[in-house]
Design a protein around this motif. Structure first.
Motif, short mmCIF file in Angstrom:
data_model
loop_
_atom_site.label_atom_id
_atom_site.label_comp_id
_atom_site.label_asym_id
_atom_site.label_seq_id
_atom_site.Cartn_x
_atom_site.Cartn_y
_atom_site.Cartn_z
N ALA A 1 -6.84 -4.92 -4.67
CA ALA A 1 -6.74 -3.46 -4.55
C ALA A 1 -5.64 -2.92 -5.44
N LEU B 1 -3.96 -10.11 -11.84
CA LEU B 1 -2.92 -9.07 -11.91
C LEU B 1 -2.41 -8.91 -13.34
N VAL C 1 -7.18 -9.54 -0.87
CA VAL C 1 -7.78 -8.20 -0.97
C VAL C 1 -6.73 -7.20 -1.42
N MET C 2 -5.50 -7.33 -0.89
CA MET C 2 -4.44 -6.40 -1.29
C MET C 2 -4.11 -6.55 -2.77
N ALA C 3 -4.10 -7.81 -3.27
CA ALA C 3 -3.81 -8.00 -4.69
C ALA C 3 -4.90 -7.38 -5.56
N TYR D 1 0.81 -1.21 0.00
CA TYR D 1 0.00 0.00 0.00
C TYR D 1 0.85 1.26 0.00
#
Lengths: 169, 103
Positions: B72, A153, B68-70, A62
């Protein structure tokens, strides 16, 4: 008061304050930087929950990756004249805050009605949240979701390149 | 009561952060700030998942936070590319001025 409680209180107050600065700052750069601060506070909260690996990837992914991307875009767009973006309708803001307070009242009611009775972190958490144990679970039990995330991804990378290209030829 | 940090404290903190994020989405008109408010909401959900995982002693919550991080991260990449393309077309990031798909 225990040390954990003091630590939690300080982190929680700073997290809420930086979240409020994020949504109220007029300059997008200030709100991006306070969001980075917020992510660091959340990483500290994960440490109080004995989740070291999650705290580390919180900072790496983040604060390190996503926020750099956001700040890059803010710099690229060169949003100097924020005055043009000034919100006109105040009624909408009032309705939004009312809706959000209904939401938070609902949350509080749920928590008051259902006490979980969990007051201590489970003993095996520190062992569960190491890189080794998370990796073992991730590559055995959750292997298919892991592969799906890899595909997602890849799709996101291709989509971002296609969208950000100047001309579609 | 104030001796240990129970599960409810973390849940209430996450609820407050989620509500702040939703206020941000509803009030701000700058697309990038709406974007950051969505990140705030995702993070508060992550906090809920991690606190349940560590209070129940189950690593499933932490795995979900990883996913969830991926999601996001990919959402950030695609969303910011959309904002860039939008700015190139209309010279604005104000979501009120973007009504091309409004019926």
């Amino acid at each position: 008061m225990s040390l954990t409680f003091i630590f939690f209180t300080v982190l929680a107050i700073l997290a809420i304050a930086s979240a409020i600065v994020t949504i109220t700052a007029r300059n997008p750069v200030i709100s991006a930087l306070s969001l980075v601060f917020h992510f660091f506070m959340l990483a500290g909260l994960y440490l109080t929950l004995n989740a070291q690996f999650i705290a580390a990837i919180q900072i790496l992914v983040y604060a390190g990756a996503i926020m750099v991307l956001v700040i890059f875009v803010i710099m690229l767009l060169n949003l100097g004249d924020e005055e043009k973006l000034k919100e006109k309708f105040n009624l909408r803001k009032v309705i939004a805050v009312l809706l959000a307070s209904v939401l938070i009242i609902q949350f509080f009611l749920i928590y008051l009605l259902t006490r979980s009775g969990k007051i201590e972190i489970a003993e095996n958490t520190a062992k569960l949240s190491t890189v080794q144990s998370i990796g073992q679970v991730l590559f055995s039990e959750y292997l298919l979701p892991f592969e799906a995330i890899g595909l997602l991804l890849l799709a996101a990378i291709i989509g971002a390149i296609v969208l950000a290209k100047r001309k579609l030829t | 009561m104030f001796q240990s940090v129970s599960l409810e404290y973390f849940l209430i903190l996450a609820a407050v952060l989620f509500s702040i994020g939703s206020i941000g989405v509803l009030t701000r008109r700058n697309a990038i700030i709406i974007f950051m408010s969505i990140e705030l909401m995702l993070n508060s959900v992550n906090l809920t998942l991690v606190s349940f995982a560590s209070f129940l002693g189950d690593s499933a919550g932490m795995i979900f936070v990883f996913f969830v991080m991926a999601v996001a991260a990919s959402e950030a990449a695609v969303g910011l590319a959309i904002v860039l393309a939008l700015f190139r077309q209309k010279q604005t990031v104000n979501v009120d001025e973007v009504n091309i798909m409004k019926w």
